[in-house]
Design a protein around this motif. Structure first.
Motif, PDB file in Angstrom:
ATOM      1  N   ASP A 119       0.878  -1.172   0.000  1.00 51.98           N
ATOM      2  CA  ASP A 119       0.000   0.000   0.000  1.00 51.98           C
ATOM      3  C   ASP A 119       0.916   1.223   0.000  1.00 51.98           C
ATOM      4  O   ASP A 119       1.679   1.426   0.939  1.00 51.98           O
ATOM      5  N   GLY A 122      -1.000   6.695  -1.925  1.00 46.22           N
ATOM      6  CA  GLY A 122      -1.999   7.243  -1.013  1.00 46.22           C
ATOM      7  C   GLY A 122      -2.373   8.701  -1.188  1.00 46.22           C
ATOM      8  O   GLY A 122      -2.622   9.391  -0.200  1.00 46.22           O
ATOM      9  N   PRO A 123      -2.436   9.216  -2.430  1.00 49.29           N
ATOM     10  CA  PRO A 123      -2.853  10.614  -2.573  1.00 49.29           C
ATOM     11  C   PRO A 123      -4.335  10.758  -2.237  1.00 49.29           C
ATOM     12  O   PRO A 123      -5.062   9.770  -2.187  1.00 49.29           O
ATOM     13  N   HIS A 133       3.651  12.947  -0.616  1.00 51.57           N
ATOM     14  CA  HIS A 133       3.264  11.696  -1.260  1.00 51.57           C
ATOM     15  C   HIS A 133       4.377  11.171  -2.174  1.00 51.57           C
ATOM     16  O   HIS A 133       4.363  10.014  -2.568  1.00 51.57           O
ATOM     17  N   HIS A 159      -4.468   2.972  -2.699  1.00 50.12           N
ATOM     18  CA  HIS A 159      -5.285   3.345  -1.541  1.00 50.12           C
ATOM     19  C   HIS A 159      -5.566   4.857  -1.473  1.00 50.12           C
ATOM     20  O   HIS A 159      -5.100   5.577  -0.567  1.00 50.12           O
ATOM     21  N   GLY A 161      -7.203   8.408  -0.854  1.00 49.18           N
ATOM     22  CA  GLY A 161      -7.983   9.015   0.224  1.00 49.18           C
ATOM     23  C   GLY A 161      -9.223   9.650  -0.404  1.00 49.18           C
ATOM     24  O   GLY A 161      -9.181  10.756  -0.921  1.00 49.18           O
ATOM     25  N   GLU A 270     -10.318   4.314  -0.055  1.00 46.79           N
ATOM     26  CA  GLU A 270     -11.053   4.138   1.201  1.00 46.79           C
ATOM     27  C   GLU A 270     -12.520   3.802   0.922  1.00 46.79           C
ATOM     28  O   GLU A 270     -13.120   2.969   1.587  1.00 46.79           O
ATOM     29  N   TYR A 324     -10.778   7.310   9.181  1.00 46.55           N
ATOM     30  CA  TYR A 324      -9.587   6.774   8.513  1.00 46.55           C
ATOM     31  C   TYR A 324      -9.258   5.360   9.012  1.00 46.55           C
ATOM     32  O   TYR A 324      -8.960   4.463   8.224  1.00 46.55           O
ATOM     33  N   TYR A 346       2.674  -1.106   4.515  1.00 48.26           N
ATOM     34  CA  TYR A 346       2.080   0.226   4.376  1.00 48.26           C
ATOM     35  C   TYR A 346       3.215   1.231   4.337  1.00 48.26           C
ATOM     36  O   TYR A 346       3.854   1.483   5.353  1.00 48.26           O
ATOM     37  N   VAL A 348       4.050   4.593   4.410  1.00 54.07           N
ATOM     38  CA  VAL A 348       3.388   5.851   4.783  1.00 54.07           C
ATOM     39  C   VAL A 348       4.274   6.625   5.770  1.00 54.07           C
ATOM     40  O   VAL A 348       4.993   6.022   6.571  1.00 54.07           O
ATOM     41  N   GLN A 352       2.459   8.843  10.887  1.00 50.17           N
ATOM     42  CA  GLN A 352       1.208   8.091  11.037  1.00 50.17           C
ATOM     43  C   GLN A 352       1.430   6.777  11.785  1.00 50.17           C
ATOM     44  O   GLN A 352       0.575   5.882  11.766  1.00 50.17           O
ATOM     45  N   HIS A 355      -1.321   5.660  14.255  1.00 49.30           N
ATOM     46  CA  HIS A 355      -2.519   5.209  13.533  1.00 49.30           C
ATOM     47  C   HIS A 355      -2.385   3.741  13.118  1.00 49.30           C
ATOM     48  O   HIS A 355      -3.290   2.930  13.336  1.00 49.30           O
ATOM     49  N   PHE A 356      -1.237   3.401  12.539  1.00 51.43           N
ATOM     50  CA  PHE A 356      -1.082   2.017  12.076  1.00 51.43           C
ATOM     51  C   PHE A 356      -0.985   1.041  13.243  1.00 51.43           C
ATOM     52  O   PHE A 356      -1.508  -0.067  13.167  1.00 51.43           O
TER      53      PHE A 356
HETATM   54  N1  ARG Z   1      -4.287   9.269   2.130  1.00 52.58           N
HETATM   55  C1  ARG Z   1      -3.372   9.184   3.240  1.00 52.58           C
HETATM   56  C2  ARG Z   1      -2.636  10.507   3.422  1.00 52.58           C
HETATM   57  O1  ARG Z   1      -2.573  11.312   2.524  1.00 52.58           O
HETATM   58  C3  ARG Z   1      -2.355   8.073   3.068  1.00 52.58           C
HETATM   59  C4  ARG Z   1      -2.928   6.690   2.941  1.00 52.58           C
HETATM   60  C5  ARG Z   1      -1.958   5.645   3.384  1.00 52.58           C
HETATM   61  N2  ARG Z   1      -2.484   4.301   3.353  1.00 52.58           N
HETATM   62  C6  ARG Z   1      -3.322   3.776   4.263  1.00 52.58           C
HETATM   63  N3  ARG Z   1      -3.725   2.552   4.106  1.00 52.58           N
HETATM   64  N4  ARG Z   1      -3.735   4.479   5.274  1.00 52.58           N
HETATM   65  O2  ARG Z   1      -2.107  10.752   4.489  1.00 52.58           O
END
Ligand code: ARG
Length: 588
Positions: A119, A122-123, A133, A159, A161, A270, A324, A346, A348, A352, A355-356
């Motif tokens: 993953d 993630g834009p 990103h 993935h 957003g 999402e 989220y 992931y 990212v 974050q 969060h994970f």
């Molecule tokens: N859209 C999220 C962002 O801009 C990142 C997504 C990352 N992937 C995930 N599975 N949460 O911060």
């Protein structure tokens, strides 16, 4: 083909085991003193400590066993009990021959029979992509290429957003502007127009305004929240408008990712898990994994061993909207059902991480992970030369497109300065500049260990010398041109050792280290190991090339063997650059 260090580690491990010690002490690595030995094994020190004996005595026993193996040209003990190893030139030649005949150049098949979901990217829909990103895209793309090369079955997912508050903000902004009233007529349920009422440029213009309006005005914020909840609840006009936003964004994003040479197998987002979210929530509630807390539904994820506070994962807010973490949790279910992966990565931003951690714990608690291990591959920030997050000259957030334009322009300038390609057609020159610009960008990013913040110094990273993408492209192009001039018939290096000078041996050892570099980069999820490898390979080649006149060599067999080495070096360098997502121009 087994990676060379792995092969030697197995041999040394067996020697330790024969002495009644753990074979894990047999770890062999490239020597950090190549002037003294090719490889080293430091395990005797730790083994002796554990067995409470003298390290030198342990080293001597292990060394005596290794000496009996004809693979080694030298087995020596240094200092308190380091074992230094050289292998014979014939053994090197045999392995080089095997590598040359293998289409994968001896890639370690670490992923045989294993599936990975990765993953990254993630834009967010309707917001333009920024350099934040970029790192995810560049690191994630390199990892997907590496895992594929190592034999994994890989599925990459962007993935998007596309399900949060920003969608509600945009919907209510469209309503305020009165652009497309049909989507807001509650009595009307379709069909809706094929054509989008907004373009990507409109969205880019609208989003900052919508978000500012919500910050300034609580009424606007309440409207946006309401629109988000109604969208998620399935209001037809909002769903149709959402689809339009999604479609126009996808076209724009696709263009950006293509220009970066980044590919995704799946363009899910999402929103795609919306149909399974309701049932998931019901199931988690029924099994008392999710519980009520202050009107919201949450999954407590703290553990006794936690040193820091670990808040619960919020599944459904009091207004019914999902968050989220909810979509990430449902996405785990979706991925486990559809791919049954061994591993989900992931890629990212490290910020974050919490969060994970929450999502992974919740997924585990709910028994949703199948056989998959879930892992956050975090990264630091890309800063400007002022040490602050990278910005445009005017101080705004740098968009990916602008960044690509910037590095391409810099590459054009540098190529012109060096007089490269002056005689080529404008189109080819532009293509070279694009490839060099992208290489500048990617190598700058990937050559740092992902978790360290780094400074994007365009001036330094676009040079043709030093540890840069353009330097490596140039090195590969030079090899191409040597081979073109030589017109060799057979590019297989001789299987018997004819290449025995220090420069040749060093280059051969470096080539044979490819599989170790690929395995190491996979184990640490760290493309910088590949960057380091590529740079050292180019340097070894450069020393080799400076030491001999290959093209004018009169001994035919020697000339052929050296050209074979050149051909294999080019193949290895091209391959590693490919794993970094960097293309080599045909000429420069
Ligand atoms: N859209 C999220 C962002 O801009 C990142 C997504 C990352 N992937 C995930 N599975 N949460 O911060």
């Amino acid at each position: 083909m087994t990676a060379l260090c792995a092969e030697l580690s197995a041999i040394a491990g067996a020697a330790f085991a024969a002495e009644g010690l753990s074979d894990s002490f047999g770890q062999v690595q490239r020597s950090d003193r190549p002037d003294l030995a090719q490889f080293q094994c430091n395990g005797a020190l730790a083994a002796a400590k554990q067995a409470k004996t003298n390290p030198r005595a342990v080293a001597e026993k292990v060394a005596a066993r290794l000496k009996a193996n004809p693979l080694f040209a030298k087995v020596e003990i240094a200092g308190p009990g380091f074992i230094n190893l050289d292998i014979t030139d014939d053994a090197l030649a045999v392995r080089l021959g095997t590598m040359a005949k293998d289409a994968t150049l001896g890639a370690p098949q670490t992923g045989e029979g294993k599936a990975l979901v990765i993953d990254f990217g993630g834009p967010n829909v309707a917001k333009s992509m920024h350099v934040g990103h970029l790192r995810s895209s560049v690191i994630g793309d390199s990892l997907q290429r590496l895992y594929r090369a190592n034999g994994w079955t890989v599925t990459s997912d962007i993935h998007l957003g596309d399900w949060g508050l920003q969608m509600g903000q945009l919907i209510s902004e469209v309503q305020h502007r009165g652009i497309a009233p049909i989507y807001f007529d509650a009595a009307y349920t379709g069909p809706y127009p094929d054509e989008s009422p907004v373009t990507m440029a409109d969205l880019e213009e609208m989003f900052p305004k919508a978000s500012a309006a919500c910050k300034a005005d609580p009424v606007r914020l309440a409207e946006a929240r309401q629109a988000t909840a109604e969208l998620q609840a399935g209001r037809p006009g909002y769903r149709a408008l959402w689809q339009q936003f999604f479609n126009v964004s996808k076209v724009g994003l696709d263009r950006e990712f293509s220009s970066l040479g980044v590919h995704f197998d799946m363009w899910k987002g999402e929103a795609s898990v919306d149909p399974i979210t309701g049932p998931m929530v019901e199931d988690l509630k029924a099994r008392h994994i999710a519980v009520e807390s202050e009107g919201a539904l949450v999954i407590p994820v703290e553990r006794n061993t936690d040193k820091k506070e670990m808040p619960p994962l919020i599944l459904v807010k009091s207004d019914g909207a999902v968050l989220y973490g909810t979509t990430d949790l449902a996405t785990v279910i979706d991925r486990v059902r559809s791919q049954d992966p061994d591993l989900i990565l992931y890629v990212v931003d490290q910020r974050q991480h919490l969060h994970f951690e929450q999502v992974f714990r919740a997924a585990e608690k709910g028994g949703l992970t199948g056989r998959a291990t879930l892992e956050h591959v975090g990264f630091g920030t890309m800063n400007g030369t002022d040490g602050k997050p990278f910005k445009t000259r005017a101080g705004g957030v740098m968009k990916l497109f602008d960044l690509i334009a910037m590095v391409t322009a810099e590459a054009e300038k540098r190529l012109a300065e060096q007089g490269i390609g002056a005689e080529y057609a404008a189109e080819e020159r532009a293509d070279i500049a694009r490839k060099v610009g992208i290489a500048t960008l990617k190598f700058a990013d990937l050559s740092n260990y992902r978790l360290t913040d780094y400074v994007f110094d365009l001036e330094r990273f676009s040079r043709f010398e030093g540890k840069t993408g353009p330097y490596l492209q140039y090195a590969a192009v030079r090899m191409q041109s040597i081979l073109r001039k030589a017109e060799p018939k057979d590019l297989t290096p001789a299987a018997r050792a004819t290449l025995t000078s220090p420069e040749e041996r060093a280059l051969i050892l470096q080539l044979l280290g490819l599989a170790d570099a690929m395995a190491g980069a996979e184990a640490k999820r760290a493309p910088n190991i590949l960057c380091e490898y590529a740079f050292e390979l180019a340097q070894s080649f450069s020393r080799f090339y400076a030491a001999f006149h290959i093209l004018s060599e009169s001994d035919d067999a020697l000339r052929a063997a050296r050209l074979g080495l050149c051909g294999l070096t080019l193949a290895a360098l091209t391959k590693v650059l490919g794993l970094l997502g960097i293309e080599v121009p045909e000429r420069m």
